[in-house]
Structures are given as C-alpha cells and as structure tokens.
Design a protein around this motif. Structure first.
Motif, PDB file in Angstrom:
ATOM      1  N   ASN A  70       0.813  -1.217   0.000  1.00  0.00           N
ATOM      2  CA  ASN A  70       0.000   0.000   0.000  1.00  0.00           C
ATOM      3  C   ASN A  70       0.851   1.275   0.000  1.00  0.00           C
ATOM      4  N   GLY A  71       2.122   1.135  -0.325  1.00  0.00           N
ATOM      5  CA  GLY A  71       2.991   2.298  -0.453  1.00  0.00           C
ATOM      6  C   GLY A  71       3.376   2.937   0.860  1.00  0.00           C
ATOM      7  N   VAL A  72       3.368   2.133   1.935  1.00  0.00           N
ATOM      8  CA  VAL A  72       3.696   2.648   3.266  1.00  0.00           C
ATOM      9  C   VAL A  72       5.003   2.003   3.727  1.00  0.00           C
ATOM     10  N   LYS A  73       6.015   2.810   3.933  1.00  0.00           N
ATOM     11  CA  LYS A  73       7.327   2.306   4.346  1.00  0.00           C
ATOM     12  C   LYS A  73       7.292   1.912   5.817  1.00  0.00           C
ATOM     13  N   PRO A  74       7.670   0.669   6.160  1.00  0.00           N
ATOM     14  CA  PRO A  74       7.723   0.298   7.576  1.00  0.00           C
ATOM     15  C   PRO A  74       9.045   0.717   8.218  1.00  0.00           C
ATOM     16  N   ILE A  75       8.943   1.371   9.351  1.00  0.00           N
ATOM     17  CA  ILE A  75      10.097   1.604  10.223  1.00  0.00           C
ATOM     18  C   ILE A  75       9.837   0.748  11.458  1.00  0.00           C
ATOM     19  N   ILE A  76      10.716  -0.201  11.714  1.00  0.00           N
ATOM     20  CA  ILE A  76      10.403  -1.211  12.725  1.00  0.00           C
ATOM     21  C   ILE A  76      11.337  -1.070  13.928  1.00  0.00           C
ATOM     22  N   ASN A  77      10.698  -0.961  15.086  1.00  0.00           N
ATOM     23  CA  ASN A  77      11.392  -0.814  16.361  1.00  0.00           C
ATOM     24  C   ASN A  77      11.404  -2.170  17.086  1.00  0.00           C
ATOM     25  N   LEU A  78      12.438  -2.404  17.872  1.00  0.00           N
ATOM     26  CA  LEU A  78      12.587  -3.703  18.518  1.00  0.00           C
ATOM     27  C   LEU A  78      12.066  -3.758  19.951  1.00  0.00           C
ATOM     28  N   PHE A  79      12.133  -2.655  20.681  1.00  0.00           N
ATOM     29  CA  PHE A  79      11.713  -2.704  22.086  1.00  0.00           C
ATOM     30  C   PHE A  79      10.959  -1.440  22.460  1.00  0.00           C
ATOM     31  N   HIS A  80       9.721  -1.632  22.920  1.00  0.00           N
ATOM     32  CA  HIS A  80       8.877  -0.503  23.316  1.00  0.00           C
ATOM     33  C   HIS A  80       8.283  -0.806  24.692  1.00  0.00           C
ATOM     34  N   PHE A  81       9.162  -0.870  25.688  1.00  0.00           N
ATOM     35  CA  PHE A  81       8.796  -1.029  27.104  1.00  0.00           C
ATOM     36  C   PHE A  81       8.294  -2.423  27.485  1.00  0.00           C
ATOM     37  N   ASP A  82       8.300  -3.380  26.532  1.00  0.00           N
ATOM     38  CA  ASP A  82       7.636  -4.665  26.810  1.00  0.00           C
ATOM     39  C   ASP A  82       8.659  -5.749  27.139  1.00  0.00           C
ATOM     40  N   MET A  83       9.243  -5.654  28.325  1.00  0.00           N
ATOM     41  CA  MET A  83      10.202  -6.641  28.823  1.00  0.00           C
ATOM     42  C   MET A  83       9.542  -8.016  28.968  1.00  0.00           C
ATOM     43  N   PRO A  84      10.121  -9.058  28.361  1.00  0.00           N
ATOM     44  CA  PRO A  84       9.563 -10.406  28.543  1.00  0.00           C
ATOM     45  C   PRO A  84       9.604 -10.825  30.022  1.00  0.00           C
ATOM     46  N   TRP A  85       8.550 -11.500  30.455  1.00  0.00           N
ATOM     47  CA  TRP A  85       8.483 -11.899  31.853  1.00  0.00           C
ATOM     48  C   TRP A  85       9.563 -12.925  32.206  1.00  0.00           C
ATOM     49  N   TRP A  86       9.876 -13.802  31.252  1.00  0.00           N
ATOM     50  CA  TRP A  86      10.904 -14.807  31.540  1.00  0.00           C
ATOM     51  C   TRP A  86      12.250 -14.133  31.836  1.00  0.00           C
ATOM     52  N   LEU A  87      12.515 -12.989  31.198  1.00  0.00           N
ATOM     53  CA  LEU A  87      13.764 -12.278  31.459  1.00  0.00           C
ATOM     54  C   LEU A  87      13.644 -11.403  32.707  1.00  0.00           C
ATOM     55  N   MET A  88      12.452 -10.863  32.950  1.00  0.00           N
ATOM     56  CA  MET A  88      12.236 -10.073  34.163  1.00  0.00           C
ATOM     57  C   MET A  88      12.466 -10.923  35.405  1.00  0.00           C
ATOM     58  N   GLU A  89      12.085 -12.179  35.344  1.00  0.00           N
ATOM     59  CA  GLU A  89      12.289 -13.073  36.488  1.00  0.00           C
ATOM     60  C   GLU A  89      13.777 -13.272  36.797  1.00  0.00           C
ATOM     61  N   LYS A  90      14.631 -13.011  35.807  1.00  0.00           N
ATOM     62  CA  LYS A  90      16.081 -13.115  36.007  1.00  0.00           C
ATOM     63  C   LYS A  90      16.700 -11.770  36.390  1.00  0.00           C
ATOM     64  N   GLY A  91      15.861 -10.718  36.427  1.00  0.00           N
ATOM     65  CA  GLY A  91      16.360  -9.399  36.773  1.00  0.00           C
ATOM     66  C   GLY A  91      16.125  -8.344  35.725  1.00  0.00           C
ATOM     67  N   GLY A  92      15.634  -8.743  34.545  1.00  0.00           N
ATOM     68  CA  GLY A  92      15.363  -7.760  33.498  1.00  0.00           C
ATOM     69  C   GLY A  92      16.624  -7.013  33.091  1.00  0.00           C
ATOM     70  N   TRP A  93      16.492  -5.714  32.899  1.00  0.00           N
ATOM     71  CA  TRP A  93      17.637  -4.893  32.495  1.00  0.00           C
ATOM     72  C   TRP A  93      18.656  -4.726  33.627  1.00  0.00           C
ATOM     73  N   GLU A  94      18.332  -5.202  34.815  1.00  0.00           N
ATOM     74  CA  GLU A  94      19.316  -5.144  35.902  1.00  0.00           C
ATOM     75  C   GLU A  94      20.447  -6.152  35.707  1.00  0.00           C
ATOM     76  N   THR A  95      20.168  -7.209  34.935  1.00  0.00           N
ATOM     77  CA  THR A  95      21.163  -8.257  34.759  1.00  0.00           C
ATOM     78  C   THR A  95      21.864  -8.133  33.415  1.00  0.00           C
ATOM     79  N   ARG A  96      23.136  -8.427  33.399  1.00  0.00           N
ATOM     80  CA  ARG A  96      23.906  -8.332  32.162  1.00  0.00           C
ATOM     81  C   ARG A  96      23.445  -9.357  31.121  1.00  0.00           C
ATOM     82  N   GLU A  97      22.799 -10.404  31.581  1.00  0.00           N
ATOM     83  CA  GLU A  97      22.258 -11.402  30.657  1.00  0.00           C
ATOM     84  C   GLU A  97      21.302 -10.770  29.637  1.00  0.00           C
ATOM     85  N   SER A  98      20.675  -9.657  30.016  1.00  0.00           N
ATOM     86  CA  SER A  98      19.728  -8.987  29.123  1.00  0.00           C
ATOM     87  C   SER A  98      20.402  -8.487  27.844  1.00  0.00           C
ATOM     88  N   ILE A  99      21.679  -8.165  27.916  1.00  0.00           N
ATOM     89  CA  ILE A  99      22.389  -7.651  26.735  1.00  0.00           C
ATOM     90  C   ILE A  99      22.461  -8.726  25.655  1.00  0.00           C
TER      91      ILE A  99
END
Length: 457
Positions: free
Chosen positions: A109-138
């Motif tokens: 339809n002639g609409v260019k997609p600009i796609i973002n990867l993260f919009h505040f929606d931290m997965p719960w499985w990663l939050m249980e490990k500490g979320g962005w507090e843990t280096r594993e998140s990187i």
C-alpha cells in the motif's frame, strides 16, 4: 507555502503492545505488562489491560488501507519480543507469518515500515532473572535483534533498537509507572547502562551481518530551559540534560559517554558496573539516524535541598512551573512548539547534523466524544493546531539546515497507553472500544491534505 524536502516521510507511530492485542494468544508469552495487570489490575485505568488493545493483530490489513486512504507514506511500529521468541530462544512461526504479512501489506500500500525492537515490553521470563538489571539482558536482546534482522530484513530497511529507553529506566526504577516500580537511583543507572549496551550490541550485530538499510534509536528529547541565568539554575539545567538527553544521545551518535556525566555519577557513588570492552563497543557502533520524540519541554531550577550522595533526580534539578506556559490539561504537559526548532538546531550543531526525524509528536485529549459532529466525526481542531504549530517550527529548523527527513505523529488509531488505558486519545482514527470500529477524525483529513501538498499553507 512552506514546502518540506522531497521524499519527506509523513506518517504515524505505534507499538506492538499498545496496538496488536492478542496479548496471551497465538503463542505469545507474557511481558511485564501482562503480568502486572494480572497481579494488580487496580493500577490500570478502568481495568483496561494489555490483552485486547486496538486489535491490530486481526485488523492490520484494513488499517493499512486506512493509512493509504490518508496518503501516509510511512509507519512505525514494533515487534513484540514475547510474540516472536516466547522463551527467548525458540522462534514462534505464527508470529513470523503475522509480521511478514503485516510488513508486506504496508509495502503493498505504499507505506514504508520503520520497525522498532523494544517498546517497554520486557519479557516476563527475562524479568524473572532481573530484566535490564542483569547483564544477561544484553546478550538476550542481541539474539532477539539478530533474529529479527534475519527473518524480516528483506522487508525492513529502517530499524530502531529502542523507543525512549530513558522511560523504562525512570518509570521502572524511579517513579513507579512501569514494572517493577521500584525507587532506586543506583539500579536505575545500571539499568540504563545495560540498555545502552543492549542497543550497542544490536547495532554491532546489524553491521556485522551486513543487512540492508540503516539502524537507529528513538529518544524522547525534552529541551531543558533553566528558570534563570543564575549559576545554580544553569547547573541544574546542565545536569538535567546530561542525565535525560545526553546519556543516550552522546554514546549512540558520538560514541562517547559525556565526561561530566561520568564525573557526576562518580561523585554520587552511582557509577554502573562496566565490562572491559564496553566503551570500545560503544565507540565503534554508532547509529545511522535518530528518531526524536517530542511532546513537551523540560523547565528546571536548582533544588532547594540536596542529598549527598544523591538518591533521586530531585537532588540534581527541580521542576520549574513556568507561569506563562500554555498547557494541555488532559496530560498536564506544557505545549511549547519552539522547542522543536531548538531540537533541530541541537542535532545540526552538536551531533554532526546526523539524519533524524520526528518519530512522535501529538496531543492526547480525554473524552473526545464531546467533539463529535452530526456526521459522527470528531472535530479535533485542537490537534490540527498543535501539529501546525510544531511543523512550523520544524520547517524553520529544516530551512536552517537541520537534516530532518520525516514527521510522525502519535498515533494512527487511538491506542492503549500503559496505566492510562484509553483515557487520552491521540489517533487520526477514533477507536470504538465496544466493537473495534475505526472512524476518521478531522485531523486525518487535514493530514492527508498536508501530505498531498508536502507543505504548510
């Protein structure tokens, strides 16, 4: 006529968690929002949770045609990490099919997609490990980003890593508006640094993989204006800029963390834990473009009382209530279009005139049904005036040489907004919460005419 550059991107923005719906369906695992609503629904406006939102999962095809009808040439949304990789490792094929169909429909339809990867929606499985507090998140985020590039790189040539990373830092770890809703400045700084490194390693993965197109980041920028020219107020403004704007803008565009920010954190025993190669990785993996979300300015003054070491941003700067402000009473936000010109000049003069676009700008208003006319159309002249005033300032900045390539509003169809649910509406299309029906507002007609002219009258 105030003309905008040829091939200027005119469009709107939303996010997966705020628009798709199907929050627990089709193989998707829970995010922090899904779990927080499950645990504490009373925190959410009218018990409006993230399960259904605007139902674009089912209605994206019709909505994309609506975009075409008002001549939008671009649209930004996000991929839900929890939908694509429900356990962080295994690809959900139904999600792949959904996103490929969605992005293909945009192209058709002639609409260019600009796609973002993260919009505040931290997965719960990663939050249980500490979320962005843990280096594993990187590493988890880098794997997710690479998966997206591999699966959708033929359909997407403009990617962004994060939307407003400062928001999940401050709302989750300082002010209580996002899960885990703790108040811990030390943790906030560490979360911010891990987010920066997650962004950096996603950029590295994109460039190492030699994927087509460009990669950037979307930042919320509120230019900082001091109450006075006193030394104390100027210092407060400098610290507010360092903490809120330069903390992400400088490393992503210039490859350096501002020395004055490092000095401030050190003085207050707030320095994050940093791995040996981190600063070199930041230096080497710069963005190709920047998205700037602008809604309101930041006005500050010197704080009356200061804790040493600091325990909150209030120890660095205090809010100043400018008596001459014009305000949007529904959000409590000041309306100050002139700041958009200041943003344009800041990018030109301080950030190598990097390519950038207005990735969000808009006006949220409650109870818009008050403005329905006899035909059932919302007469949102206030939104048109808001956009016109900001576009005049943006045009002024472009004329002065700022390298801006687009303007996106928030949002296309009224969308769900975290704890506020559907209290404030932003869309070109009104959403009927009873049946998901969409109806065009007056601002949508105005936007179509603006796009056709590629300029302001």
């Amino acid at each position: 006529m105030k003309k905008f550059p040829e091939h200027f991107l005119w469009g709107a923005a939303t996010s997966a968690p705020q628009s798709e719906g199907h929050g627990s369906l089709n193989g998707k695992s829970p995010s922090t929002w899904d779990k927080w609503y499950e645990m504490n629904p009373e925190k959410f406006q009218k018990n409006q949770g993230p399960e259904h939102t605007s139902n674009m999962y089912e209605m994206y095809s019709e909505d994309v045609k609506r975009m075409k009808n008002i001549h939008m040439n671009s649209f930004r949304t996000s991929i839900a990490w929890t939908r694509l990789l429900p356990d962080g490792k295994t690809v959900n094929q139904e999600a792949v099919t959904f996103y490929r169909n969605y992005f293909s429909e945009l192209h058709a339809n002639g609409v260019k997609p600009i796609i973002n990867l993260f919009h505040f929606d931290m997965p719960w499985w990663l939050m249980e490990k500490g979320g962005w507090e843990t280096r594993e998140s990187i590493d988890a985020f880098s794997f997710y980003a690479t998966t997206c590039f591999e699966l959708f790189g033929d359909l997407v040539d403009q990617w962004t890593t994060f939307n407003e990373p400062m928001v999940h830092v401050e709302c989750g770890y300082l002010y209580g508006y996002h899960y885990p809703a703790v108040h811990d400045l030390k943790k906030a700084v560490q979360v911010g640094f891990h987010t920066l490194m997650a962004h950096t390693m996603a950029v590295k993965a994109f460039k190492d993989g030699k994927y087509q197109g460009q990669i950037g980041i979307i930042l919320n920028v509120s230019p900082c204006y001091p109450k006075s020219r006193s030394e104390e107020d100027l210092r407060a403004a400098e610290l507010a800029d360092l903490l809120n704007t330069k903390s992400f803008l400088d490393p992503t565009v210039l490859g350096t963390i501002p020395p004055k920010l490092v000095e401030c954190l050190a003085e207050n025993e707030l320095l994050p834990k940093v791995a040996e190669q981190d600063l070199e990785m930041i230096r080497m993996n710069l963005v190709d473009f920047i998205g700037m979300n602008y809604y309101q300015p930041r006005r500050v003054q010197a704080p009356a009382e200061v804790n040493q070491p600091a325990i909150s941003p209030a120890d660095f700067y205090d809010h100043y209530d400018w008596p001459d402000k014009k305000i949007n009473p529904y959000r409590g936000w000041e309306i100050y279009p002139e700041a958009l010109y200041d943003v344009a000049m800041m990018i030109k003069n301080d950030y190598n005139n990097i390519a950038w676009y207005v990735s969000e700008n808009g006006m949220g208003v409650a109870d818009e049904e008050r403005f329905l006319d006899q035909t059932g159309m919302i007469q949102d002249d206030y939104r048109i005036e808001f956009m016109e005033d900001h576009l005049n300032q943006l045009h002024k900045g472009i004329e002065a040489g700022s390298n801006c390539f687009g303007y996106h509003t928030w949002t296309f169809v009224d969308c769900w907004s975290w704890l506020n649910g559907y209290k404030n509406r932003y869309g070109f299309y009104r959403l009927d919460l009873e049946n998901d029906e969409r109806s065009l507002k007056k601002s949508g007609i105005w936007f179509k005419e603006l796009i056709d002219r590629n300029g302001l009258i």
